[in-house]
Design an enzyme around this catalytic site. Structure first.
Site, PDB file in Angstrom:
ATOM      1  N   ASN A 185      31.665  37.209  46.199  1.00 21.85           N
ATOM      2  CA  ASN A 185      32.394  36.777  44.842  1.00 21.85           C
ATOM      3  C   ASN A 185      31.583  37.713  43.852  1.00 21.85           C
ATOM      4  O   ASN A 185      30.385  37.492  43.750  1.00 21.85           O
ATOM      5  CB  ASN A 185      32.260  35.399  44.579  1.00 21.85           C
ATOM      6  CG  ASN A 185      33.193  35.107  43.333  1.00 21.85           C
ATOM      7  OD1 ASN A 185      34.027  35.934  42.889  1.00 21.85           O
ATOM      8  ND2 ASN A 185      32.190  34.076  42.592  1.00 21.85           N
ATOM      9  N   ASP A 194      42.093  43.183  39.581  1.00 30.09           N
ATOM     10  CA  ASP A 194      43.260  42.573  39.684  1.00 30.09           C
ATOM     11  C   ASP A 194      43.780  42.143  38.168  1.00 30.09           C
ATOM     12  O   ASP A 194      42.920  41.343  37.665  1.00 30.09           O
ATOM     13  CB  ASP A 194      43.231  41.206  40.417  1.00 30.09           C
ATOM     14  CG  ASP A 194      44.617  40.618  40.789  1.00 30.09           C
ATOM     15  OD1 ASP A 194      45.450  40.582  40.133  1.00 30.09           O
ATOM     16  OD2 ASP A 194      44.667  40.390  42.204  1.00 30.09           O
ATOM     17  N   LYS A 212      50.500  37.536  35.087  1.00 26.16           N
ATOM     18  CA  LYS A 212      51.286  36.396  34.835  1.00 26.16           C
ATOM     19  C   LYS A 212      50.549  35.638  33.748  1.00 26.16           C
ATOM     20  O   LYS A 212      49.243  35.424  34.199  1.00 26.16           O
ATOM     21  CB  LYS A 212      51.906  35.699  35.988  1.00 26.16           C
ATOM     22  CG  LYS A 212      52.539  36.273  36.908  1.00 26.16           C
ATOM     23  CD  LYS A 212      53.318  35.612  38.081  1.00 26.16           C
ATOM     24  CE  LYS A 212      54.242  36.347  39.135  1.00 26.16           C
ATOM     25  NZ  LYS A 212      54.542  35.443  39.902  1.00 26.16           N
ATOM     26  N   PHE A 218      45.607  52.470  43.992  1.00 28.46           N
ATOM     27  CA  PHE A 218      45.961  51.914  42.838  1.00 28.46           C
ATOM     28  C   PHE A 218      46.349  52.664  41.611  1.00 28.46           C
ATOM     29  O   PHE A 218      47.254  52.345  40.754  1.00 28.46           O
ATOM     30  CB  PHE A 218      44.788  51.012  42.584  1.00 28.46           C
ATOM     31  CG  PHE A 218      44.571  49.898  43.625  1.00 28.46           C
ATOM     32  CD1 PHE A 218      45.741  48.814  43.784  1.00 28.46           C
ATOM     33  CD2 PHE A 218      43.376  49.713  44.504  1.00 28.46           C
ATOM     34  CE1 PHE A 218      45.371  47.961  44.895  1.00 28.46           C
ATOM     35  CE2 PHE A 218      43.252  48.852  45.360  1.00 28.46           C
ATOM     36  CZ  PHE A 218      44.175  48.042  45.686  1.00 28.46           C
ATOM     37  N   GLU A 219      45.663  53.981  41.369  1.00 29.33           N
ATOM     38  CA  GLU A 219      45.836  54.541  40.270  1.00 29.33           C
ATOM     39  C   GLU A 219      47.140  55.176  40.492  1.00 29.33           C
ATOM     40  O   GLU A 219      48.118  55.367  39.298  1.00 29.33           O
ATOM     41  CB  GLU A 219      44.756  55.658  40.102  1.00 29.33           C
ATOM     42  CG  GLU A 219      44.979  56.444  38.684  1.00 29.33           C
ATOM     43  CD  GLU A 219      43.897  57.163  38.380  1.00 29.33           C
ATOM     44  OE1 GLU A 219      43.812  58.079  37.242  1.00 29.33           O
ATOM     45  OE2 GLU A 219      42.546  57.047  38.922  1.00 29.33           O
TER      46      GLU A 219
END
Length: 249
Positions: free
Chosen positions: A130, A153, A157, A227-228
């Site tokens: 983590n 991330d 929402k 991701f990009e």
């Protein structure tokens, strides 16, 4: 950490006072990834002492980077390294520096090791952990030259935004591990998260912007990742931010 649409974090988060910025998935690996882990983890993966949770770091158990890498060299840490495309490329092209990939998903770490081994990259190590606990407990103070967080991330929402990594507690942890003058490099394809990042770091006394205008130039050490490409394909603008660690008093 890589993007996720999973709704809620797992039971392990009950051991922590703050929400984690990831959802702990099953961690299932392919047969090839299992073999990669068995064969290459003894070299690449740093074994850490755990707290209560699977990805936690026990307080008071820091590493000594020079011992881990067998030399004293600039240390670059990527948080949320995913499958390792960016950090393996960086380690291969910058042999004078050492690199540490921090990730919670074992399948991504296994892929990173496979690519690193194929490229004969030896200046790279991996930690399953983590990120805030890695910054607080595993890395010594002022031991890092650059800290990279690319496409964390976004928790887009509204009920989940409290799980974003770049939030008010984060600058203190980042400042702790960065040496004076060290660089914090951020990138995201979510505009509201980019603005949150800029506000959070703008309010942090330990950091000063290393760019002019609204956003930083694209970091040329960051290769194009999935991701990009995904963000661009959906019409989202990529925004970079770069900050310099202020001198300690």
């Amino acid at each position: 950490m890589p993007h996720s649409d999973a709704p809620e974090p797992p039971a392990e988060s009950r051991f922590r006072a703050e929400p984690v910025s990831f959802v702990r998935r099953s961690g299932r690996m392919t047969d090839g990834q299992e073999r990669a882990w068995a064969e290459h983890a003894p070299f690449y993966v740093i074994e850490v002492e755990r707290g209560e949770a699977v990805t936690s770091i026990r307080p008071g158990t820091p590493i000594t980077p020079a011992s881990v890498f067998g030399r004293s060299a600039p240390l670059i840490v990527e948080i949320g390294s995913g499958q390792g495309h960016a950090i393996v490329h960086a380690a291969r092209t910058r042999p004078e520096a050492d690199f540490l990939a921090v990730e919670v998903f074992v399948a991504g770490l296994a892929r990173t090791m496979l690519d690193a081994e194929r490229a004969d990259v030896r200046n790279l190590r991996l930690v399953e952990g983590n990120a805030p606990e890695v910054l607080e407990h595993l890395l010594p103070e002022a031991s890092v030259d650059e800290l990279w967080i690319f496409f964390p991330d976004p928790w887009h929402k509204s009920k989940h935004t409290k799980r974003r990594l770049i939030a008010p507690p984060f600058p203190e942890l980042a400042a702790r591990v960065l040496r004076d003058g060290g660089m914090l490099r951020l990138a995201t394809d979510w505009e509201d998260y980019a603005r949150q990042m800029r506000q959070v770091l703008g309010d942090a006394d330990d950091f000063a912007p290393a760019f002019d205008g609204e956003w930083a130039e694209r970091f040329d050490g960051r290769i194009m990742t999935a991701f990009e490409r995904k963000g661009r394909a959906k019409g989202r603008e990529i925004r970079d931010l770069t900050y310099r660690r202020a001198p300690r008093a």
